[in-house]
Design a protein around this motif. Structure first.
Motif, PDB file in Angstrom:
ATOM      1  N   PHE A  10      -6.352  -4.763   1.013  1.00  0.00           N
ATOM      2  CA  PHE A  10      -5.346  -5.396   1.861  1.00  0.00           C
ATOM      3  C   PHE A  10      -4.214  -4.413   2.147  1.00  0.00           C
ATOM      4  CE2 PHE A  10      -1.530  -8.029   2.553  1.00  0.00           C
ATOM      5  CZ  PHE A  10      -1.967  -8.749   3.654  1.00  0.00           C
ATOM      6  N   VAL A  11      -3.876  -4.273   3.423  1.00  0.00           N
ATOM      7  CA  VAL A  11      -2.848  -3.351   3.903  1.00  0.00           C
ATOM      8  C   VAL A  11      -1.559  -4.116   4.179  1.00  0.00           C
ATOM      9  CG1 VAL A  11      -2.185  -1.907   5.874  1.00  0.00           C
ATOM     10  CG2 VAL A  11      -4.481  -1.710   4.876  1.00  0.00           C
ATOM     11  N   ASN A  12      -0.434  -3.558   3.750  1.00  0.00           N
ATOM     12  CA  ASN A  12       0.877  -4.120   4.054  1.00  0.00           C
ATOM     13  C   ASN A  12       1.773  -3.024   4.614  1.00  0.00           C
ATOM     14  OD1 ASN A  12       3.023  -6.164   3.918  1.00  0.00           O
ATOM     15  ND2 ASN A  12       3.902  -4.837   2.371  1.00  0.00           N
ATOM     16  N   GLU A  13       2.480  -3.312   5.720  1.00  0.00           N
ATOM     17  CA  GLU A  13       3.364  -2.336   6.359  1.00  0.00           C
ATOM     18  C   GLU A  13       2.639  -1.027   6.668  1.00  0.00           C
ATOM     19  OE1 GLU A  13       6.429  -2.520   7.534  1.00  0.00           O
ATOM     20  OE2 GLU A  13       6.610  -4.656   7.000  1.00  0.00           O
ATOM     21  N   GLY A  14       1.376  -1.136   7.086  1.00  0.00           N
ATOM     22  CA  GLY A  14       0.633   0.026   7.557  1.00  0.00           C
ATOM     23  C   GLY A  14       0.239   1.030   6.496  1.00  0.00           C
ATOM     24  N   ALA A  15      -0.010   0.576   5.260  1.00  0.00           N
ATOM     25  CA  ALA A  15      -0.389   1.532   4.216  1.00  0.00           C
ATOM     26  C   ALA A  15      -1.060   0.819   3.045  1.00  0.00           C
ATOM     27  CB  ALA A  15       0.832   2.299   3.715  1.00  0.00           C
ATOM     28  N   PHE A  16      -1.932   1.563   2.345  1.00  0.00           N
ATOM     29  CA  PHE A  16      -2.382   1.167   1.017  1.00  0.00           C
ATOM     30  C   PHE A  16      -2.200   2.373   0.109  1.00  0.00           C
ATOM     31  CE2 PHE A  16      -6.309   2.705   3.056  1.00  0.00           C
ATOM     32  CZ  PHE A  16      -6.881   3.510   2.079  1.00  0.00           C
ATOM     33  N   SER A  65      -4.892   8.184 -14.208  1.00  0.00           N
ATOM     34  CA  SER A  65      -5.329   6.812 -13.897  1.00  0.00           C
ATOM     35  C   SER A  65      -5.175   6.484 -12.416  1.00  0.00           C
ATOM     36  CB  SER A  65      -4.526   5.803 -14.737  1.00  0.00           C
ATOM     37  OG  SER A  65      -4.682   6.044 -16.113  1.00  0.00           O
ATOM     38  N   LEU A  66      -5.516   7.410 -11.550  1.00  0.00           N
ATOM     39  CA  LEU A  66      -5.375   7.169 -10.122  1.00  0.00           C
ATOM     40  C   LEU A  66      -6.419   6.164  -9.641  1.00  0.00           C
ATOM     41  CD1 LEU A  66      -4.758  10.783  -8.767  1.00  0.00           C
ATOM     42  CD2 LEU A  66      -3.109   8.900  -8.768  1.00  0.00           C
ATOM     43  N   ARG A  67      -5.935   5.095  -9.003  1.00  0.00           N
ATOM     44  CA  ARG A  67      -6.823   4.061  -8.464  1.00  0.00           C
ATOM     45  C   ARG A  67      -6.386   3.698  -7.053  1.00  0.00           C
ATOM     46  NH1 ARG A  67      -9.971   1.260 -12.637  1.00  0.00           N
ATOM     47  NH2 ARG A  67     -10.833   0.199 -10.825  1.00  0.00           N
ATOM     48  N   ILE A  68      -7.318   3.185  -6.270  1.00  0.00           N
ATOM     49  CA  ILE A  68      -7.008   2.668  -4.942  1.00  0.00           C
ATOM     50  C   ILE A  68      -6.440   1.266  -5.101  1.00  0.00           C
ATOM     51  CG2 ILE A  68      -7.993   1.955  -2.730  1.00  0.00           C
ATOM     52  CD1 ILE A  68     -10.081   4.239  -3.205  1.00  0.00           C
ATOM     53  N   GLU A  69      -5.267   1.028  -4.505  1.00  0.00           N
ATOM     54  CA  GLU A  69      -4.589  -0.244  -4.694  1.00  0.00           C
ATOM     55  C   GLU A  69      -3.995  -0.760  -3.384  1.00  0.00           C
ATOM     56  OE1 GLU A  69      -1.999  -0.814  -7.961  1.00  0.00           O
ATOM     57  OE2 GLU A  69      -2.824   0.833  -9.150  1.00  0.00           O
ATOM     58  N   SER A  70      -3.941  -2.068  -3.292  1.00  0.00           N
ATOM     59  CA  SER A  70      -3.106  -2.724  -2.289  1.00  0.00           C
ATOM     60  C   SER A  70      -1.709  -2.840  -2.872  1.00  0.00           C
ATOM     61  CB  SER A  70      -3.664  -4.120  -1.973  1.00  0.00           C
ATOM     62  OG  SER A  70      -2.674  -4.920  -1.335  1.00  0.00           O
ATOM     63  N   VAL A  71      -0.689  -2.542  -2.066  1.00  0.00           N
ATOM     64  CA  VAL A  71       0.688  -2.664  -2.548  1.00  0.00           C
ATOM     65  C   VAL A  71       0.985  -4.104  -2.951  1.00  0.00           C
ATOM     66  CG1 VAL A  71       3.120  -2.358  -1.930  1.00  0.00           C
ATOM     67  CG2 VAL A  71       1.421  -0.712  -1.136  1.00  0.00           C
ATOM     68  N   ILE A  72       0.358  -5.049  -2.273  1.00  0.00           N
ATOM     69  CA  ILE A  72       0.586  -6.466  -2.546  1.00  0.00           C
ATOM     70  C   ILE A  72      -0.350  -6.990  -3.638  1.00  0.00           C
ATOM     71  CG2 ILE A  72       0.536  -8.792  -1.562  1.00  0.00           C
ATOM     72  CD1 ILE A  72       2.831  -7.091  -0.544  1.00  0.00           C
ATOM     73  N   ASP A  73      -1.637  -6.689  -3.553  1.00  0.00           N
ATOM     74  CA  ASP A  73      -2.635  -7.301  -4.426  1.00  0.00           C
ATOM     75  C   ASP A  73      -3.020  -6.468  -5.639  1.00  0.00           C
ATOM     76  OD1 ASP A  73      -2.684  -9.451  -2.745  1.00  0.00           O
ATOM     77  OD2 ASP A  73      -4.459  -8.815  -1.641  1.00  0.00           O
ATOM     78  N   GLY A  74      -2.569  -5.221  -5.705  1.00  0.00           N
ATOM     79  CA  GLY A  74      -2.890  -4.386  -6.853  1.00  0.00           C
ATOM     80  C   GLY A  74      -4.208  -3.658  -6.706  1.00  0.00           C
TER      81      GLY A  74
END
Length: 219
Positions: A59-65, A134-143
């Motif tokens: 999930f993308v918020n404000e044009g970024a993840f 511990s680099l992971r792909i995350e949604s800023v909102i959903d984690g």
């Protein structure tokens, strides 16, 4: 040439039409996940090495993840000068075409990652720092997306982040629950042991930085 060892990918809606999902696939739940399916598949190269392909909606918020280390978001250090990647003092933001909604993200592990022509639309690289490995792909909102693996397999240190994108220019700044955008994320360790200078530390402050930070973190 690659030989696919699992059911061909579908990325179809769970509401029907485009064929059955691969064996072991499970639909994501929740309004932000839309109707995407998150699953993995294996490919075997002609030399016998196996590559696992991990895919999930983010999930993308404000044009970024994000690609965050241990969930930390040092957004105040982000360098927004690049079109696709905004490195931070730890991790990075990936800049999307849509403003809000789901994009597809793919990570490949195992054998040497071979890019196909479908990923030649846009690409960028940047150095990113992982203080805890511990680099992971995350949604800023959903984690973090649990379907996608930890990227920093070599632990603490510097990594070269490569992002390939498809469908990012159409439509720009839209809000779409299920967009056509897709991203291939690759991280390679770099032999560098010195602590990083925070991204943007040597540049003039961005007057819109605090407003952007609040929008990203508050949703």
């Amino acid at each position: 040439m690659m030989i696919i060892r699992a059911t061909r990918s579908t990325w179809s809606s769970s509401k029907g039409s485009a064929g059955a999902s691969p064996a072991g696939a499970a639909p994501l739940r929740g309004s932000r996940a839309g109707d995407y399916l998150a699953w993995q598949r294996l490919r075997r190269t002609t030399q016998g090495a196996v590559m696992t392909i991990h895919q999930a909606p983010v999930f993308v918020n404000e044009g970024a993840f994000g690609i965050f280390d241990h969930g930390e978001v040092p957004i105040e250090s982000a360098d927004w000068s690049g079109d696709l990647i905004a490195p931070m003092s730890a991790g990075a933001m990936v800049r999307t075409g849509i403003n809000t909604g789901n994009v597809r993200v793919e990570v490949r592990t195992g054998a040497s990652q071979v890019s196909s022509e479908e990923w030649e639309e846009e690409e960028a690289t940047a150095l990113v720092w992982s203080p805890t490995g511990s680099l992971r792909i995350e949604s800023v909102i959903d984690g973090p997306r649990s379907e996608l693996p930890v990227l920093s397999a070599s632990g603490q240190g510097w990594y070269e982040l490569e992002v390939k994108a498809r469908g990012r220019r159409q439509p720009p700044d839209a809000s779409l629950l299920e967009s056509a955008e897709a991203y291939l994320i690759t991280l390679r360790p770099v032999p560098e042991k010195t602590a990083p200078v925070p991204a943007g530390a040597l540049t003039a402050p961005d007057p819109d930085e605090e407003a952007r930070r609040r929008r990203l973190l508050q949703g």
